[in-house]
Design a protein around this motif. Structure first.
Motif, PDB file in Angstrom:
ATOM      1  N   LYS A  18     147.295  52.007  46.481  1.00 36.43           N
ATOM      2  CA  LYS A  18     147.067  51.089  47.604  1.00 36.43           C
ATOM      3  C   LYS A  18     147.287  49.638  47.141  1.00 36.43           C
ATOM      4  O   LYS A  18     147.899  48.841  47.853  1.00 36.43           O
ATOM      5  CB  LYS A  18     145.632  51.293  48.108  1.00 36.43           C
ATOM      6  N   VAL A  19     146.824  49.313  45.944  1.00 33.34           N
ATOM      7  CA  VAL A  19     146.993  47.965  45.398  1.00 33.34           C
ATOM      8  C   VAL A  19     148.471  47.697  45.125  1.00 33.34           C
ATOM      9  O   VAL A  19     149.001  46.635  45.474  1.00 33.34           O
ATOM     10  CB  VAL A  19     146.164  47.794  44.095  1.00 33.34           C
ATOM     11  N   VAL A  20     149.153  48.663  44.517  1.00 35.03           N
ATOM     12  CA  VAL A  20     150.577  48.508  44.204  1.00 35.03           C
ATOM     13  C   VAL A  20     151.373  48.269  45.491  1.00 35.03           C
ATOM     14  O   VAL A  20     152.212  47.361  45.554  1.00 35.03           O
ATOM     15  CB  VAL A  20     151.114  49.742  43.430  1.00 35.03           C
ATOM     16  N   MET A  21     151.083  49.048  46.508  1.00 37.55           N
ATOM     17  CA  MET A  21     151.792  48.878  47.795  1.00 37.55           C
ATOM     18  C   MET A  21     151.523  47.499  48.385  1.00 37.55           C
ATOM     19  O   MET A  21     152.440  46.835  48.875  1.00 37.55           O
ATOM     20  CB  MET A  21     151.363  49.962  48.803  1.00 37.55           C
ATOM     21  N   PHE A  22     150.273  47.061  48.330  1.00 41.45           N
ATOM     22  CA  PHE A  22     149.929  45.743  48.869  1.00 41.45           C
ATOM     23  C   PHE A  22     150.721  44.651  48.152  1.00 41.45           C
ATOM     24  O   PHE A  22     151.315  43.775  48.786  1.00 41.45           O
ATOM     25  CB  PHE A  22     148.419  45.466  48.740  1.00 41.45           C
ATOM     26  N   ILE A  23     150.741  44.688  46.827  1.00 43.39           N
ATOM     27  CA  ILE A  23     151.427  43.644  46.054  1.00 43.39           C
ATOM     28  C   ILE A  23     152.935  43.696  46.270  1.00 43.39           C
ATOM     29  O   ILE A  23     153.588  42.660  46.446  1.00 43.39           O
ATOM     30  CB  ILE A  23     151.047  43.738  44.556  1.00 43.39           C
ATOM     31  N   ALA A  78     152.119  44.297  39.891  1.00 43.02           N
ATOM     32  CA  ALA A  78     150.987  45.038  40.430  1.00 43.02           C
ATOM     33  C   ALA A  78     150.196  45.693  39.298  1.00 43.02           C
ATOM     34  O   ALA A  78     148.956  45.643  39.277  1.00 43.02           O
ATOM     35  CB  ALA A  78     151.471  46.095  41.423  1.00 43.02           C
ATOM     36  N   GLN A  79     150.906  46.283  38.342  1.00 39.08           N
ATOM     37  CA  GLN A  79     150.228  46.917  37.204  1.00 39.08           C
ATOM     38  C   GLN A  79     149.467  45.884  36.370  1.00 39.08           C
ATOM     39  O   GLN A  79     148.382  46.174  35.866  1.00 39.08           O
ATOM     40  CB  GLN A  79     151.233  47.681  36.333  1.00 39.08           C
ATOM     41  N   ASP A  80     150.047  44.691  36.231  1.00 39.70           N
ATOM     42  CA  ASP A  80     149.357  43.616  35.500  1.00 39.70           C
ATOM     43  C   ASP A  80     148.055  43.229  36.197  1.00 39.70           C
ATOM     44  O   ASP A  80     147.026  43.039  35.548  1.00 39.70           O
ATOM     45  CB  ASP A  80     150.257  42.377  35.362  1.00 39.70           C
ATOM     46  N   VAL A  81     148.107  43.096  37.516  1.00 43.52           N
ATOM     47  CA  VAL A  81     146.911  42.742  38.282  1.00 43.52           C
ATOM     48  C   VAL A  81     145.851  43.833  38.131  1.00 43.52           C
ATOM     49  O   VAL A  81     144.683  43.550  37.863  1.00 43.52           O
ATOM     50  CB  VAL A  81     147.249  42.512  39.778  1.00 43.52           C
ATOM     51  N   GLN A 120     145.535  45.997  35.739  1.00 47.96           N
ATOM     52  CA  GLN A 120     145.042  45.975  34.354  1.00 47.96           C
ATOM     53  C   GLN A 120     144.025  44.859  34.150  1.00 47.96           C
ATOM     54  O   GLN A 120     142.967  45.072  33.566  1.00 47.96           O
ATOM     55  CB  GLN A 120     146.238  45.788  33.408  1.00 47.96           C
ATOM     56  N   ASP A 121     144.344  43.661  34.653  1.00 50.97           N
ATOM     57  CA  ASP A 121     143.423  42.526  34.524  1.00 50.97           C
ATOM     58  C   ASP A 121     142.095  42.811  35.200  1.00 50.97           C
ATOM     59  O   ASP A 121     141.029  42.514  34.651  1.00 50.97           O
ATOM     60  CB  ASP A 121     144.036  41.253  35.131  1.00 50.97           C
ATOM     61  N   VAL A 122     142.152  43.378  36.392  1.00 52.28           N
ATOM     62  CA  VAL A 122     140.924  43.665  37.138  1.00 52.28           C
ATOM     63  C   VAL A 122     140.113  44.761  36.438  1.00 52.28           C
ATOM     64  O   VAL A 122     138.887  44.660  36.325  1.00 52.28           O
ATOM     65  CB  VAL A 122     141.235  44.027  38.612  1.00 52.28           C
ATOM     66  N   LEU A 123     140.790  45.787  35.934  1.00 51.52           N
ATOM     67  CA  LEU A 123     140.065  46.851  35.222  1.00 51.52           C
ATOM     68  C   LEU A 123     139.401  46.330  33.946  1.00 51.52           C
ATOM     69  O   LEU A 123     138.268  46.706  33.632  1.00 51.52           O
ATOM     70  CB  LEU A 123     140.994  48.029  34.912  1.00 51.52           C
ATOM     71  N   ILE A 124     140.072  45.439  33.243  1.00 49.77           N
ATOM     72  CA  ILE A 124     139.472  44.842  32.036  1.00 49.77           C
ATOM     73  C   ILE A 124     138.261  43.999  32.419  1.00 49.77           C
ATOM     74  O   ILE A 124     137.209  44.069  31.780  1.00 49.77           O
ATOM     75  CB  ILE A 124     140.519  44.014  31.259  1.00 49.77           C
ATOM     76  N   LEU A 125     138.404  43.235  33.488  1.00 45.67           N
ATOM     77  CA  LEU A 125     137.277  42.432  33.972  1.00 45.67           C
ATOM     78  C   LEU A 125     136.089  43.327  34.344  1.00 45.67           C
ATOM     79  O   LEU A 125     134.950  43.064  33.951  1.00 45.67           O
ATOM     80  CB  LEU A 125     137.721  41.604  35.180  1.00 45.67           C
ATOM     81  N   LEU A 126     136.361  44.396  35.084  1.00 44.40           N
ATOM     82  CA  LEU A 126     135.287  45.315  35.487  1.00 44.40           C
ATOM     83  C   LEU A 126     134.672  45.999  34.268  1.00 44.40           C
ATOM     84  O   LEU A 126     133.449  46.187  34.211  1.00 44.40           O
ATOM     85  CB  LEU A 126     135.818  46.363  36.469  1.00 44.40           C
ATOM     86  N   PHE A 127     135.506  46.358  33.294  1.00 43.22           N
ATOM     87  CA  PHE A 127     135.002  46.971  32.062  1.00 43.22           C
ATOM     88  C   PHE A 127     134.034  46.016  31.361  1.00 43.22           C
ATOM     89  O   PHE A 127     132.931  46.404  30.992  1.00 43.22           O
ATOM     90  CB  PHE A 127     136.171  47.326  31.132  1.00 43.22           C
ATOM     91  N   ASN A 128     134.455  44.756  31.209  1.00 44.69           N
ATOM     92  CA  ASN A 128     133.604  43.768  30.541  1.00 44.69           C
ATOM     93  C   ASN A 128     132.305  43.534  31.308  1.00 44.69           C
ATOM     94  O   ASN A 128     131.233  43.447  30.716  1.00 44.69           O
ATOM     95  CB  ASN A 128     134.343  42.434  30.361  1.00 44.69           C
ATOM     96  N   GLN A 129     132.414  43.457  32.621  1.00 46.03           N
ATOM     97  CA  GLN A 129     131.218  43.229  33.435  1.00 46.03           C
ATOM     98  C   GLN A 129     130.302  44.453  33.381  1.00 46.03           C
ATOM     99  O   GLN A 129     129.085  44.325  33.282  1.00 46.03           O
ATOM    100  CB  GLN A 129     131.619  42.914  34.874  1.00 46.03           C
ATOM    101  N   TRP A 181     145.865  38.720  43.140  1.00 48.33           N
ATOM    102  CA  TRP A 181     147.285  38.583  43.436  1.00 48.33           C
ATOM    103  C   TRP A 181     147.553  37.326  44.268  1.00 48.33           C
ATOM    104  O   TRP A 181     148.490  36.566  43.985  1.00 48.33           O
ATOM    105  CB  TRP A 181     147.831  39.819  44.147  1.00 48.33           C
ATOM    106  N   LEU A 182     146.744  37.084  45.274  1.00 48.93           N
ATOM    107  CA  LEU A 182     146.958  35.900  46.109  1.00 48.93           C
ATOM    108  C   LEU A 182     146.756  34.620  45.287  1.00 48.93           C
ATOM    109  O   LEU A 182     147.469  33.640  45.500  1.00 48.93           O
ATOM    110  CB  LEU A 182     146.035  35.929  47.330  1.00 48.93           C
ATOM    111  N   ASN A 183     145.822  34.650  44.350  1.00 49.50           N
ATOM    112  CA  ASN A 183     145.655  33.493  43.458  1.00 49.50           C
ATOM    113  C   ASN A 183     146.868  33.304  42.563  1.00 49.50           C
ATOM    114  O   ASN A 183     147.277  32.175  42.285  1.00 49.50           O
ATOM    115  CB  ASN A 183     144.379  33.625  42.621  1.00 49.50           C
ATOM    116  N   GLU A 184     147.461  34.413  42.097  1.00 50.16           N
ATOM    117  CA  GLU A 184     148.695  34.334  41.290  1.00 50.16           C
ATOM    118  C   GLU A 184     149.821  33.716  42.126  1.00 50.16           C
ATOM    119  O   GLU A 184     150.558  32.859  41.636  1.00 50.16           O
ATOM    120  CB  GLU A 184     149.124  35.726  40.804  1.00 50.16           C
TER     121      GLU A 184
END
Length: 194
Positions: free
Chosen positions: A34-39, A49-52, A54-63, A87-90
């Motif tokens: 769903k995220v890939v399609m949106f991006i 999309a994969q970069d976004v 990955q970044d979000v999963l790393i953030l969630l992992f750390n949190q 993505w919109l911020n990027e």
């Protein structure tokens, strides 16, 4: 967290925290397409999309590792909204134009927005810490990294081949410097926002 009830999807957060490969695969199967399609439908490609993601999963992992995330809404809505905002911020950074984030009222509830705010705050604090940590000298960085992973200061001293007293004093100085730099940035930001 406040009085809100923890959502059953907390299992995804716990799975990320424990690096559970089955949970991570489930996230990739159920929520990432769903995220890939949106991006891809919004000026991006599959790699971006994969970069976004990955970044979000790393953030969630750390949190999640910091025990700073209690899910009070479905993981799908939370994860998608985090990725969408990232993505919109990027896009905003690369286009030098303002990007308005119109939240779909159907897919978002107050709880999800509150969690997004907490996650974005966590990310900002993590980035600030990482930036200031990199300013420390090599010896301070090495000492602090060891003290984060090894709880016994005697072991840290042994590993660094120095005395226990030296390690305690040096750690105190390093943490003091790090704290001072972080406080200076926070004070500057609060003055700038007035």
């Amino acid at each position: 967290m406040d009085k809100s009830k923890v959502h059953p999807d907390q299992k995804y957060i716990e799975g990320l925290a424990s690096n559970d490969s089955a949970v991570i695969q489930t996230i990739y199967k159920k929520f990432v397409p769903k995220v890939v399609m949106f991006i891809m439908n919004n000026s991006g490609d599959r790699d971006q999309a994969q970069d976004v993601v990955q970044d979000v999963l790393i953030l969630l992992f750390n949190q999640a590792k910091a025990n700073a995330l209690q899910l009070t809404c479905p993981f799908d809505a939370y994860f998608f909204l985090l990725c969408k905002r990232k993505w919109l911020n990027e896009l905003k950074k690369t286009s030098n134009k303002g990007v308005t984030i119109n939240e779909d009222a159907v897919s978002i509830n107050e709880s999800a927005l509150e969690l997004i705010g907490q996650t974005e705050d966590f990310d900002e604090k993590q980035q600030l810490f990482d930036t200031m940590f990199q300013k420390l000298g090599d010896k301070c960085q090495e000492l602090l990294k060891l003290s984060f992973t090894i709880k016994s200061m005697e072991e840290v001293a042994e590993k660094l081949n120095v005395t226990y007293g030296y390690v305690r004093k040096k750690k105190s100085l390093c943490v003091g410097q790090l704290t001072q730099w972080i406080q200076e940035v926070k004070n500057f930001k609060s003055l700038k926002n007035k």
